[in-house]
Scaffold this active site. Structure first.
Site: not given
Length: 184
Positions: A73, A161, A163
């Site tokens: 990002c 993202h 994660e």
């Protein structure tokens, strides 16, 4: 053991990036973006997400450490700006599920996700011009540059993202980055 340092750009998911890396079997820690580049001892670097470019500290200097870098990002946006690309406001702000099309199935970071994957992303700001030497590797209906790579320079970025649990196959992105770091 492979060591990857996560540079904290003050994102709300930075701790999840560290956890995702630990879960794929690497030695990892989070360090402040104010850490001098000479103190970074790693086989790879992750530039975390974050709120804005005003708090990136020494992060631009980490791009010159001769280890692979993954920008997530804001981290990808920082790579783009530092290498001559451009970032602008997105038409679609806020976090949401996004269907991403992989446009380079040979890319070592996201190619294995081809042809499509579903991700969790924010598009308040996004890369609007890919820097020279980089290729766009993923796109979506809401963002032209969902991912980019410069394999020669070892610089990679994703707008989304990987994660967070909302991202399908996010762990695979980290596994691919670890493989990049181990082969560098």
């Amino acid at each position: 053991m492979t060591r990857i340092v996560v540079i904290d750009l003050h994102g709300q998911f930075t701790h999840l990036e560290r956890r995702a890396l630990r879960d794929v079997g690497v030695d990892t820690e989070i360090v402040s973006a104010d850490t001098p580049p000479a103190e970074i001892d790693a086989d790879g670097i992750v530039l975390s997400g974050g709120p804005d470019m005003d708090r990136v500290g020494n992060a631009p200097d980490y791009l010159d450490l001769d280890v692979p870098v993954l920008g997530i990002c804001l981290g990808m946006q920082l790579i783009a700006v530092e290498r001559g690309g451009a970032v602008g406001g997105g038409d679609y702000g806020g976090y949401a599920d996004v269907d991403v099309e992989i446009v380079d199935d040979e890319d070592p970071l996201v190619g294995s996700l081809a042809p499509k994957t579903r991700v969790w992303a924010s598009h308040a700001d996004e890369v609007v011009e890919v820097p020279e030497g980089f290729v766009r590797t993923a796109t979506s209906d809401v963002c032209d540059v969902e991912a980019m790579s410069n394999t020669e320079a070892g610089l990679y970025g994703v707008q989304w993202h990987p994660e967070v649990a909302h991202t399908e196959r996010g762990e695979e992105v980290f596994e691919n980055f670890v493989a990049i770091c181990e082969s560098a």
